[in-house]
Design a protein around this motif. Structure first.
Motif, PDB file in Angstrom:
ATOM      1  N   UNK A 270       5.483  -2.110  -2.409  1.00 16.30           N
ATOM      2  CA  UNK A 270       6.224  -2.571  -1.232  1.00 16.30           C
ATOM      3  C   UNK A 270       5.902  -1.727  -0.005  1.00 16.30           C
ATOM      4  N   UNK A 271       5.788  -0.410  -0.179  1.00 14.28           N
ATOM      5  CA  UNK A 271       5.687   0.493   0.961  1.00 14.28           C
ATOM      6  C   UNK A 271       4.258   0.914   1.298  1.00 14.28           C
ATOM      7  N   UNK A 272       3.322   0.682   0.400  1.00 16.87           N
ATOM      8  CA  UNK A 272       1.965   1.197   0.607  1.00 16.87           C
ATOM      9  C   UNK A 272       1.093   0.190   1.344  1.00 16.87           C
ATOM     10  N   UNK A 273       0.100   0.706   2.047  1.00 18.04           N
ATOM     11  CA  UNK A 273      -0.942  -0.116   2.648  1.00 18.04           C
ATOM     12  C   UNK A 273      -2.182  -0.056   1.762  1.00 18.04           C
ATOM     13  N   UNK A 274      -3.253  -0.663   2.207  1.00 16.51           N
ATOM     14  CA  UNK A 274      -4.479  -0.658   1.409  1.00 16.51           C
ATOM     15  C   UNK A 274      -5.005   0.755   1.190  1.00 16.51           C
TER      16      UNK A 274
ATOM     17  N   UNK B  96      -7.051   6.366  -4.617  1.00 19.07           N
ATOM     18  CA  UNK B  96      -5.742   6.070  -5.189  1.00 19.07           C
ATOM     19  C   UNK B  96      -5.258   7.215  -6.080  1.00 19.07           C
ATOM     20  N   UNK B  97      -6.201   7.866  -6.753  1.00 14.91           N
ATOM     21  CA  UNK B  97      -5.847   9.016  -7.579  1.00 14.91           C
ATOM     22  C   UNK B  97      -5.317  10.151  -6.705  1.00 14.91           C
ATOM     23  N   UNK B  98      -5.979  10.382  -5.577  1.00 12.51           N
ATOM     24  CA  UNK B  98      -5.517  11.421  -4.643  1.00 12.51           C
ATOM     25  C   UNK B  98      -4.139  11.063  -4.088  1.00 12.51           C
ATOM     26  N   UNK B  99      -3.938   9.788  -3.759  1.00 17.43           N
ATOM     27  CA  UNK B  99      -2.625   9.358  -3.263  1.00 17.43           C
ATOM     28  C   UNK B  99      -1.533   9.586  -4.297  1.00 17.43           C
ATOM     29  N   UNK B 100      -1.833   9.274  -5.561  1.00 15.40           N
ATOM     30  CA  UNK B 100      -0.845   9.475  -6.622  1.00 15.40           C
ATOM     31  C   UNK B 100      -0.499  10.945  -6.785  1.00 15.40           C
ATOM     32  N   UNK B 101      -1.506  11.805  -6.692  1.00 15.63           N
ATOM     33  CA  UNK B 101      -1.258  13.242  -6.821  1.00 15.63           C
ATOM     34  C   UNK B 101      -0.374  13.731  -5.672  1.00 15.63           C
ATOM     35  N   UNK B 102      -0.661  13.261  -4.447  1.00 10.64           N
ATOM     36  CA  UNK B 102       0.131  13.701  -3.288  1.00 10.64           C
ATOM     37  C   UNK B 102       1.565  13.205  -3.406  1.00 10.64           C
TER      38      UNK B 102
ATOM     39  N   UNK C  91       2.009   7.819   3.378  1.00  9.13           N
ATOM     40  CA  UNK C  91       2.474   8.388   2.120  1.00  9.13           C
ATOM     41  C   UNK C  91       3.883   8.960   2.211  1.00  9.13           C
ATOM     42  N   UNK C  92       4.353   9.229   3.428  1.00  9.44           N
ATOM     43  CA  UNK C  92       5.667   9.854   3.610  1.00  9.44           C
ATOM     44  C   UNK C  92       6.799   9.027   3.002  1.00  9.44           C
ATOM     45  N   UNK C  93       6.904   7.719   3.304  1.00 11.12           N
ATOM     46  CA  UNK C  93       8.008   6.962   2.708  1.00 11.12           C
ATOM     47  C   UNK C  93       7.943   6.889   1.195  1.00 11.12           C
ATOM     48  N   UNK C  94       6.742   6.883   0.624  1.00 10.58           N
ATOM     49  CA  UNK C  94       6.632   6.842  -0.831  1.00 10.58           C
ATOM     50  C   UNK C  94       7.157   8.143  -1.445  1.00 10.58           C
ATOM     51  N   UNK C  95       6.829   9.271  -0.827  1.00 12.63           N
ATOM     52  CA  UNK C  95       7.330  10.547  -1.327  1.00 12.63           C
ATOM     53  C   UNK C  95       8.854  10.592  -1.246  1.00 12.63           C
ATOM     54  N   UNK C  96       9.390  10.176  -0.111  1.00  7.08           N
ATOM     55  CA  UNK C  96      10.840  10.243   0.087  1.00  7.08           C
ATOM     56  C   UNK C  96      11.583   9.293  -0.845  1.00  7.08           C
TER      57      UNK C  96
ATOM     58  N   UNK D 174      15.982   1.239   2.652  1.00  9.05           N
ATOM     59  CA  UNK D 174      15.004   2.267   2.994  1.00  9.05           C
ATOM     60  C   UNK D 174      13.751   1.648   3.611  1.00  9.05           C
ATOM     61  N   UNK D 175      13.386   0.454   3.163  1.00  4.70           N
ATOM     62  CA  UNK D 175      12.243  -0.250   3.766  1.00  4.70           C
ATOM     63  C   UNK D 175      12.509  -0.510   5.243  1.00  4.70           C
ATOM     64  N   UNK D 176      13.712  -0.994   5.548  1.00  2.00           N
ATOM     65  CA  UNK D 176      14.067  -1.251   6.947  1.00  2.00           C
ATOM     66  C   UNK D 176      14.090   0.039   7.764  1.00  2.00           C
ATOM     67  N   UNK D 177      14.586   1.118   7.141  1.00  2.13           N
ATOM     68  CA  UNK D 177      14.621   2.403   7.839  1.00  2.13           C
ATOM     69  C   UNK D 177      13.218   2.903   8.142  1.00  2.13           C
ATOM     70  N   UNK D 178      12.327   2.862   7.152  1.00  4.72           N
ATOM     71  CA  UNK D 178      10.957   3.334   7.365  1.00  4.72           C
ATOM     72  C   UNK D 178      10.215   2.432   8.348  1.00  4.72           C
ATOM     73  N   UNK D 179      10.519   1.150   8.333  1.00  7.64           N
ATOM     74  CA  UNK D 179       9.908   0.243   9.299  1.00  7.64           C
ATOM     75  C   UNK D 179      10.352   0.592  10.716  1.00  7.64           C
ATOM     76  N   UNK D 180      11.624   0.905  10.879  1.00  6.17           N
ATOM     77  CA  UNK D 180      12.152   1.285  12.187  1.00  6.17           C
ATOM     78  C   UNK D 180      11.539   2.595  12.673  1.00  6.17           C
ATOM     79  N   UNK D 181      11.288   3.515  11.721  1.00  9.84           N
ATOM     80  CA  UNK D 181      10.690   4.807  12.073  1.00  9.84           C
ATOM     81  C   UNK D 181       9.177   4.728  12.240  1.00  9.84           C
ATOM     82  N   UNK D 182       8.576   3.591  11.884  1.00 14.01           N
ATOM     83  CA  UNK D 182       7.132   3.441  12.009  1.00 14.01           C
ATOM     84  C   UNK D 182       6.349   4.195  10.953  1.00 14.01           C
ATOM     85  N   UNK D 183       6.942   4.389   9.781  1.00 17.12           N
ATOM     86  CA  UNK D 183       6.283   5.162   8.723  1.00 17.12           C
ATOM     87  C   UNK D 183       5.665   4.293   7.632  1.00 17.12           C
TER      88      UNK D 183
END
Length: 274
Positions: free
Chosen positions: A213-217, A70-76, A136-141, A123-132
């Motif tokens: 909302x956007x992250x997985x485990x 999780x620390x690595x994810x936060x840094x990214x 980590x990509x949707x969280x960054x965006x 944005x949740x619906x957009x990322x869901x449609x894009x399969x993202x």
């Protein structure tokens, strides 16, 4: 005269202490909770300094949770969102300041004041449609919704106070607008960029709603990981406070290390504007 200065300095110190004392008290109390066993955390009257230090609270945070991941994810996420925000926000702030586009500045302010939840569902619906979703990509965006307006607004205020004479002289010598921005404006604006960088890191690092909302485990960030330590059966205040301090520590260290640059960046506009 010296007595007046002493009285004024004492009064200012007292006022500053009153302002920071609530935050200081809560930080000390959280530190105390993280160093106590649960029996001491539930004691009455409250115990501030325990007789036995419960270092196991900090060890348990790393043992029971995948905190390093999780620390690595936060840094990214924080690093990516901050870097992209600076790449977009610094040139945008310079252009708005030089064109005196006050309407654009107001739009940026409105975007800064708008709650992030307003952008979350579309944005949740957009990322869901894009399969993202779950990456980590949707969280960054989506963090750019928070970081870009901060950077642009700070840089607008800073570039408006920087002297135009150097830029005009460079353009007379044949420099293009891009060369003026890169070789003249950017070096002068370093304190403002540092302030924008620090604030972007703080707001992105501490963001909770987007991550949950956007992250997985496997793509959770640290604030979400701390929240997941809560359970319906029991709240273990010691490990929870230890986890919260671990999350806070990187931003705290960054702020302490860069405090001179932050003060210089925040006060440069007032000094130059005078």
């Amino acid at each position: 005269m010296n007595l007046r200065k002493i009285v004024h300095g004492t009064w200012m110190a007292f006022c500053v202490f009153l302002l920071v004392s609530p935050a200081l008290f809560f930080f000390i109390w959280m530190l105390s909770l993280s160093l106590k066993y649960e029996i001491d955390n539930g004691a009455y009257p409250p115990i501030l300094i325990p007789e036995r230090i419960a270092w196991k609270n900090y060890a348990g945070v790393f043992e029971s949770n995948n905190f390093l991941l999780y620390f690595k994810n936060s840094i990214i996420v924080t690093g990516g969102a901050t870097l992209l925000a600076l790449m977009v926000g610094v040139p945008a702030g310079y252009g708005i300041a030089r064109m005196r586009a006050t309407k654009s500045a107001m739009v940026i302010m409105i975007a800064r004041m708008t709650p992030g939840l307003s952008f979350l569902i579309p944005l949740f619906l957009l990322f869901q449609w894009l399969g993202l979703l779950g990456t980590l990509v949707p969280q960054i965006l989506i963090h750019l919704v928070v970081t870009v307006p901060i950077v642009i607004w700070i840089m607008i205020s800073y570039f408006e106070t920087t002297p135009l004479e150097l830029e005009e002289a460079a353009m007379i010598d044949g420099a293009t607008r891009w060369q003026v921005f890169r070789n003249v404006a950017l070096p002068i604006a370093k304190p403002g960029i540092v302030v924008a960088f620090i604030l972007s890191v703080i707001f992105s690092w501490n963001n909770f709603v987007f991550g949950i909302v956007l992250a997985s485990r496997e793509t959770r960030t640290l604030p979400v990981a701390v929240y997941n330590m809560l359970s319906f059966e029991q709240v273990s205040w010691g490990p929870l406070a230890a986890a919260a301090l671990i999350v806070t520590l990187p931003v705290l260290i960054l702020t302490i290390v860069a405090q001179r640059q932050i003060i210089a960046g925040l006060t440069a506009g007032a000094v130059k504007g005078g």
